[in-house]
Write a protein that holds these residues in place. Structure first.
Motif, PDB file in Angstrom:
ATOM      1  N   ARG A  50     -11.653   2.022   4.146  1.00  0.00           N
ATOM      2  CA  ARG A  50      -9.638   1.102   4.391  1.00  0.00           C
ATOM      3  C   ARG A  50     -10.094   0.192   2.748  1.00  0.00           C
ATOM      4  NH1 ARG A  50     -10.082  -2.774   9.509  1.00  0.00           N
ATOM      5  NH2 ARG A  50     -10.830  -1.394  10.490  1.00  0.00           N
ATOM      6  N   GLU A  51     -11.456   0.127   2.967  1.00  0.00           N
ATOM      7  CA  GLU A  51     -11.535  -1.005   1.681  1.00  0.00           C
ATOM      8  C   GLU A  51     -11.052  -0.124   0.150  1.00  0.00           C
ATOM      9  OE1 GLU A  51     -13.844  -2.385   4.427  1.00  0.00           O
ATOM     10  OE2 GLU A  51     -14.297  -0.355   3.383  1.00  0.00           O
ATOM     11  N   GLN A  52     -11.376   1.368   0.165  1.00  0.00           N
ATOM     12  CA  GLN A  52     -10.844   2.223  -0.726  1.00  0.00           C
ATOM     13  C   GLN A  52      -9.412   2.360  -0.824  1.00  0.00           C
ATOM     14  OE1 GLN A  52     -12.825   5.828  -0.407  1.00  0.00           O
ATOM     15  NE2 GLN A  52     -13.995   5.998  -1.802  1.00  0.00           N
ATOM     16  N   VAL A  53      -8.796   2.033   0.366  1.00  0.00           N
ATOM     17  CA  VAL A  53      -7.556   1.552   0.644  1.00  0.00           C
ATOM     18  C   VAL A  53      -6.385   1.554  -0.256  1.00  0.00           C
ATOM     19  CG1 VAL A  53      -5.135   1.931   1.886  1.00  0.00           C
ATOM     20  CG2 VAL A  53      -7.276   3.200   2.840  1.00  0.00           C
ATOM     21  N   GLN A  54      -7.685  -0.116   0.066  1.00  0.00           N
ATOM     22  CA  GLN A  54      -6.539  -1.353  -0.231  1.00  0.00           C
ATOM     23  C   GLN A  54      -6.948  -1.383  -1.492  1.00  0.00           C
ATOM     24  OE1 GLN A  54      -9.351  -4.673   1.457  1.00  0.00           O
ATOM     25  NE2 GLN A  54      -7.265  -6.273   1.509  1.00  0.00           N
ATOM     26  N   ALA A  55      -7.963  -1.309  -2.047  1.00  0.00           N
ATOM     27  CA  ALA A  55      -7.727  -1.026  -4.433  1.00  0.00           C
ATOM     28  C   ALA A  55      -7.313   0.260  -4.324  1.00  0.00           C
ATOM     29  CB  ALA A  55      -9.064  -0.431  -4.696  1.00  0.00           C
ATOM     30  N   ILE A  56      -6.528   1.378  -3.582  1.00  0.00           N
ATOM     31  CA  ILE A  56      -5.644   2.091  -3.930  1.00  0.00           C
ATOM     32  C   ILE A  56      -3.873   1.281  -4.245  1.00  0.00           C
ATOM     33  CG2 ILE A  56      -3.609   4.092  -3.478  1.00  0.00           C
ATOM     34  CD1 ILE A  56      -6.717   5.291  -2.165  1.00  0.00           C
ATOM     35  N   VAL A  57      -3.981   0.573  -3.346  1.00  0.00           N
ATOM     36  CA  VAL A  57      -3.019  -0.477  -3.041  1.00  0.00           C
ATOM     37  C   VAL A  57      -2.580  -1.018  -4.338  1.00  0.00           C
ATOM     38  CG1 VAL A  57      -0.925  -1.423  -1.835  1.00  0.00           C
ATOM     39  CG2 VAL A  57      -2.183   0.465  -0.208  1.00  0.00           C
ATOM     40  N   ARG A  58      -3.785  -1.716  -4.322  1.00  0.00           N
ATOM     41  CA  ARG A  58      -3.692  -2.994  -5.402  1.00  0.00           C
ATOM     42  C   ARG A  58      -3.724  -2.736  -7.028  1.00  0.00           C
ATOM     43  NH1 ARG A  58      -8.227  -7.604  -2.882  1.00  0.00           N
ATOM     44  NH2 ARG A  58      -6.908  -7.488  -1.644  1.00  0.00           N
ATOM     45  N   ALA A  59      -4.123  -0.989  -7.167  1.00  0.00           N
ATOM     46  CA  ALA A  59      -4.006  -0.910  -8.793  1.00  0.00           C
ATOM     47  C   ALA A  59      -2.762  -0.375  -8.121  1.00  0.00           C
ATOM     48  CB  ALA A  59      -4.734   0.524  -8.546  1.00  0.00           C
ATOM     49  N   CYS A  60      -1.254   0.450  -7.068  1.00  0.00           N
ATOM     50  CA  CYS A  60      -0.785   0.864  -7.367  1.00  0.00           C
ATOM     51  C   CYS A  60       0.760  -0.169  -7.620  1.00  0.00           C
ATOM     52  CB  CYS A  60       0.143   1.485  -5.840  1.00  0.00           C
ATOM     53  SG  CYS A  60      -0.311   2.999  -6.180  1.00  0.00           S
ATOM     54  N   ALA A  61       0.122  -1.444  -7.187  1.00  0.00           N
ATOM     55  CA  ALA A  61       0.903  -2.784  -7.695  1.00  0.00           C
ATOM     56  C   ALA A  61       0.520  -3.240  -8.690  1.00  0.00           C
ATOM     57  CB  ALA A  61       0.218  -4.278  -6.235  1.00  0.00           C
ATOM     58  N   ALA A  62      -0.350  -2.998  -8.807  1.00  0.00           N
ATOM     59  CA  ALA A  62      -0.525  -4.183 -10.963  1.00  0.00           C
ATOM     60  C   ALA A  62       0.191  -2.479 -11.729  1.00  0.00           C
ATOM     61  CB  ALA A  62      -1.903  -3.251 -10.871  1.00  0.00           C
ATOM     62  N   HIS A  63      -0.053  -1.702 -11.387  1.00  0.00           N
ATOM     63  CA  HIS A  63       0.770  -0.735 -12.220  1.00  0.00           C
ATOM     64  C   HIS A  63       2.478  -0.114 -12.367  1.00  0.00           C
ATOM     65  CE1 HIS A  63      -2.172  -0.132 -15.190  1.00  0.00           C
ATOM     66  NE2 HIS A  63      -3.233  -0.072 -14.011  1.00  0.00           N
ATOM     67  N   ARG A  64       3.558  -0.793 -10.392  1.00  0.00           N
ATOM     68  CA  ARG A  64       4.309  -0.513 -10.489  1.00  0.00           C
ATOM     69  C   ARG A  64       4.406   1.210 -10.093  1.00  0.00           C
ATOM     70  NH1 ARG A  64       4.290  -5.309  -9.951  1.00  0.00           N
ATOM     71  NH2 ARG A  64       5.428  -7.014  -9.859  1.00  0.00           N
ATOM     72  N   VAL A  65       3.504   1.970  -9.210  1.00  0.00           N
ATOM     73  CA  VAL A  65       3.661   2.987  -9.081  1.00  0.00           C
ATOM     74  C   VAL A  65       3.478   3.553  -7.159  1.00  0.00           C
ATOM     75  CG1 VAL A  65       1.901   5.118  -8.996  1.00  0.00           C
ATOM     76  CG2 VAL A  65       1.604   3.837 -11.243  1.00  0.00           C
ATOM     77  N   PRO A  66       4.144   3.683  -7.223  1.00  0.00           N
ATOM     78  CA  PRO A  66       5.186   4.099  -5.510  1.00  0.00           C
ATOM     79  C   PRO A  66       4.098   4.757  -5.020  1.00  0.00           C
ATOM     80  CG  PRO A  66       6.759   4.802  -7.178  1.00  0.00           C
ATOM     81  CD  PRO A  66       5.824   4.705  -7.869  1.00  0.00           C
ATOM     82  N   ILE A  67       3.882   4.643  -3.340  1.00  0.00           N
ATOM     83  CA  ILE A  67       3.006   4.757  -3.111  1.00  0.00           C
ATOM     84  C   ILE A  67       3.436   5.316  -1.419  1.00  0.00           C
ATOM     85  CG2 ILE A  67       0.721   4.241  -1.171  1.00  0.00           C
ATOM     86  CD1 ILE A  67       1.160   1.651  -3.234  1.00  0.00           C
ATOM     87  N   VAL A  68       2.840   6.953  -1.105  1.00  0.00           N
ATOM     88  CA  VAL A  68       3.156   7.352   0.132  1.00  0.00           C
ATOM     89  C   VAL A  68       2.205   7.917   1.062  1.00  0.00           C
ATOM     90  CG1 VAL A  68       4.565   9.038   0.734  1.00  0.00           C
ATOM     91  CG2 VAL A  68       5.737   8.341  -0.825  1.00  0.00           C
TER      92      VAL A  68
END
Length: 458
Positions: A50-68
């Motif tokens: 879950r920590e990796q998922v959290q890091a992925i989402v935060r990185a996507c949010a910082a760079h405005r990258v969509p997530i599916v």
């Protein structure tokens, strides 16, 4: 393919190692689903924690990258397709059954656990998890949660939403939230658990679920009832659902399905206007009474025949018609639009009559079968996608099917979800203030609009 920011790629590559890929093979494997649509992600992430998922989402949010979020890709609505590119987050490595607490009748699982594997793990404990979609051997629990999956046993045991007690999820801002509890009663705060279930990954990425389990019934018995017409079968369904012994399954087939199952699938079944498959479950002492009560409710005007199977071997023979149906459908047309509309049980005859009228108007086979006890029918529009005329007629018939469903007081989906296939019809299903409330919820969980963009809301 859109070029992802170099700093973003370097961050996630370092975080995930071989769990990060932008190869053509991985992108292709995560760019299709059972809807036969295609939309490729720019990269694929396969977290283990879950920590990796959290890091992925935060990185996507910082760079405005969509997530599916991605399970096994069994969706028939295009719900898991990365239509805006970005990162497909596959949960195939987060596939642990964390705990089975038989004394509390709960299981705690990660989203990548396969439904079928979970059921096998629960059997030694005398338990099962009720959602049983047709794709159970292939689909993940996370996918079941995303679309509020159901199945034949929903009529007695409920769909996914009725069998989950709590969730942990990552919101669009990268926050980890915990919803619900491990208890069957909970009146503490807002019910975010049930809000997230069925949201198709648009509000959060579920990283753990506390599932409510049920005892495995020791015995099952089946009945098969043939009726002169759909109205008689619907009246019988209403009688069956009105008595205290709720059937474990109550499945419907229209006359076109019966013909297909017999002529193409080889099932031993005579001509009829409609068919009901009824299953009861329970212990040896009470099961005969339940079967007798269900049989009595099935009897009435329009009944042509009623066959009873007192044991599981005989039941398998009765269920042969239902099991022969899907292969039969695949054999008569290369393309199939399978919609899971729902109407009040009393309106089933009007729905089936309307479907038959659409089949005549558009000159295409459209067959209906499904979960009669819930009014949830699968309307299958059969066509050849390579035939321009058939393809155009099939696409034109679809909105008419949805309009018919809504006119009958029904809803667009009982278990498949909305995804892409039904997104643009949501404005017909809900008024503007209701859709505005949904958008406000979306904005609260995902203020940047990065979680599965373009799905569910029109």
């Amino acid at each position: 393919m859109v070029a992802l920011p170099i700093a973003f790629v370097e961050e996630l590559s370092a975080l995930l190692g071989d769990g990060w890929s932008a190869s053509d093979a991985d992108r292709s494997a995560h760019g299709t689903d059972n809807s036969r649509r295609t939309a490729l992600p720019d990269a694929v992430a396969k977290p283990r924690t879950r920590e990796q998922v959290q890091a992925i989402v935060r990185a996507c949010a910082a760079h405005r990258v969509p997530i599916v979020a991605r399970g096994s890709g069994t969706s028939s609505t295009g719900a898991a397709l990365p239509t805006a590119g970005g990162v497909a987050v596959s949960f195939e490595r987060m596939n642990r059954i964390v705990d089975i607490r038989a004394e509390d009748r709960i299981a705690i699982v990660e989203p990548g656990v396969l439904n079928g594997e979970l059921q096998q793990a629960l059997k030694p404990h005398g338990l099962f998890w009720p959602p049983d979609p047709a794709s159970a051997e292939l689909c993940t629990v996370g996918g079941n949660l995303a679309c509020n999956a159901g199945g034949p046993h929903t009529v007695k045991y409920g769909a996914t939403r009725d069998n989950v007690l709590g969730l942990s999820a990552i919101t669009g801002t990268g926050d980890l939230i915990h919803c619900g509890s491990a208890t069957t009663k909970n009146s503490t705060g807002y019910d975010l658990t049930h809000l997230l279930i069925g949201s198709e990954g648009t509000l959060g990425l579920i990283v753990e679920a506390t599932l409510k389990l049920a005892p495995l019934p020791p015995h099952r018995a089946s009945l098969r009832a043939l009726y002169a017409d759909v109205a008689s079968a619907a009246a019988a369904t209403a009688r069956i659902m009105a008595q205290p012994n709720t059937p474990a399954m109550l499945e419907f087939m229209d006359s076109a399905c019966i013909k297909l199952a017999r002529d193409v699938g080889g099932a031993d079944i005579p001509d009829a206007g409609a068919l009901l498959m009824i299953e009861a479950d329970g212990d040896a002492a009470t099961l005969p009474h339940a079967v007798a009560v269900l049989a009595q409710a099935a009897r009435g005007a329009g009944l042509l025949s009623l066959d009873t199977a007192p044991d599981e071997i005989a039941s398998e023979k009765l269920w042969a018609a239902r099991k022969a149906l899907s292969p039969a459908l695949r054999s008569i047309a290369p393309g199939k639009i399978n919609e899971d509309v729902v109407v009040p049980v009393s309106r089933i005859p009007e729905l089936v009559d309307g479907i038959q009228a659409l089949a005549r108007e558009f000159d295409l086979p459209i067959v209906a079968f499904g979960h009669a006890g819930n009014g949830n029918l699968h309307a299958n529009i059969l066509y050849d996608p390579d035939d321009a005329g058939q393809d155009a007629r099939a696409q034109a018939a679809l909105p008419r099917l949805f309009a018919l469903t809504l006119e009958l007081g029904g809803t667009l989906s009982g278990e498949h979800g909305i995804g892409l296939a039904k997104r643009d019809f949501m404005a017909r299903a809900y008024d503007a203030p209701t859709l505005a409330a949904m958008r406000a919820v979306k904005a609260a969980f995902d203020p940047n609009g990065l979680l599965n963009p373009g799905k569910v809301l029109p």
